[in-house]
Design an enzyme around this catalytic site. Structure first.
Site, PDB file in Angstrom:
ATOM      1  N   TYR A  70       0.832  -1.201   0.000  1.00 18.70           N
ATOM      2  CA  TYR A  70       0.000   0.000   0.000  1.00 18.70           C
ATOM      3  C   TYR A  70       0.869   1.255   0.000  1.00 18.70           C
ATOM      4  O   TYR A  70       0.642   2.184  -0.784  1.00 18.70           O
ATOM      5  CB  TYR A  70      -0.925  -0.016   1.214  1.00 18.70           C
ATOM      6  CG  TYR A  70      -1.934   1.105   1.232  1.00 18.70           C
ATOM      7  CD1 TYR A  70      -3.071   1.057   0.435  1.00 18.70           C
ATOM      8  CD2 TYR A  70      -1.761   2.215   2.053  1.00 18.70           C
ATOM      9  CE1 TYR A  70      -4.004   2.081   0.446  1.00 18.70           C
ATOM     10  CE2 TYR A  70      -2.687   3.246   2.079  1.00 18.70           C
ATOM     11  CZ  TYR A  70      -3.805   3.167   1.272  1.00 18.70           C
ATOM     12  OH  TYR A  70      -4.727   4.188   1.284  1.00 18.70           O
ATOM     13  N   LYS A  99       1.096   4.229  -2.879  1.00 17.66           N
ATOM     14  CA  LYS A  99       0.764   5.628  -2.606  1.00 17.66           C
ATOM     15  C   LYS A  99       1.981   6.545  -2.727  1.00 17.66           C
ATOM     16  O   LYS A  99       1.845   7.703  -3.153  1.00 17.66           O
ATOM     17  CB  LYS A  99       0.115   5.756  -1.229  1.00 17.66           C
ATOM     18  CG  LYS A  99      -1.233   5.054  -1.118  1.00 17.66           C
ATOM     19  CD  LYS A  99      -2.231   5.561  -2.156  1.00 17.66           C
ATOM     20  CE  LYS A  99      -3.613   4.944  -1.983  1.00 17.66           C
ATOM     21  NZ  LYS A  99      -4.597   5.462  -2.972  1.00 17.66           N
TER      22      LYS A  99
END
Length: 254
Positions: A159, A163
């Site tokens: 994740y 990002k």
């Protein structure tokens, strides 16, 4: 004395596309843009969900329609957008997470998160930008990133990678698209209470750890992001591009 006038936060006459718009953050952002006067297209894979959401926006006096779309498929995304009028605003919100210790991450988990969070966002933005450039119109592209695009987090290697990549993409896109009058910025929320995240907060230890890092001492709500997305979509932010707007309660302040 003639005083300067505040640039308008209104979005009347503009078209906005919000991905992952059926619930949570995406739905809140779609509602905010519609309230500010934009015509909003809610996009997601689940048709009944976005149809209900669009109906709720219309019931409040807003203008909304739907687009059943899986942004993981770049060809389908480009084809769908070529058939519609250009969108002045894109909110790239569709995303997912599969928390796991780094040594436990599978290839399947890695591909699933990166395909949606990065690849899907990249090509959705490309499709919107191409339509704007062809029409000679300016626009605002807003990537929904995360505070995890600026720091690390336990069990969030994939994740965080996705990002952090979105933050780099935002800056590079801003450079390429500035000559066309297309601005590109990101919003980085902290943990926001949504149907997806609510079960995590039922774990007292997890909730305590999160609150220990949010300096304002509360879990974020979707309403905390609504003003931010209207600001980035509107003329009020006309000199902002390549920027990251953190709405993280102070998480990244230290």
């Amino acid at each position: 004395m003639k005083l300067p006038r505040t640039p308008s936060f209104r979005l009347d006459g503009r078209r906005a596309l919000v991905t992952g718009a059926g619930r949570g953050i995406g739905l809140a952002m779609a509602a905010a843009l519609a309230e500010a006067g934009a015509h909003v297209t809610l996009a997601a894979r689940t048709a009944p969900e976005i149809e209900d959401a669009a109906g709720a926006i219309r019931a409040e006096g807003g203008s909304a329609d739907t687009l059943c779309l899986d942004v993981i498929d770049p060809h389908a995304t480009a084809t769908a957008l070529e058939a519609r009028e250009p969108y002045d605003i894109l909110v790239n919100n569709a995303g997912s997470n599969r928390p796991a210790q780094f040594t436990d991450v599978t290839v399947e988990d890695f591909d699933a998160v990166m395909d949606l969070n990065l690849r899907g966002a990249f090509f959705a933005a490309q499709a919107v930008a191409k339509r704007l450039i062809a029409a000679g119109r300016p626009g605002s592209i807003i990537h929904v990133s995360s505070q995890m695009g600026h720091v690390g987090g336990a069990r969030r290697t994939v994740y965080c990678a996705s990002k952090h990549a979105i933050e780099g993409l935002t800056k590079a896109m801003a450079i390429d698209l500035a000559p066309h009058g297309i601005r590109v910025n990101s919003i980085g929320p902290t943990f926001i209470e949504t149907p997806l995240t609510r079960p995590f907060f039922e774990d007292p230890a997890f909730k305590e750890s999160v609150l220990g890092k949010i300096k304002l001492g509360r879990i974020g709500q979707v309403e905390d992001l609504m003003g931010a997305v209207v600001f980035l979509a509107s003329d009020a932010s006309s000199l902002m591009t390549g920027s990251a707007m953190l709405v993280d309660g102070g998480w990244t302040a230290e």
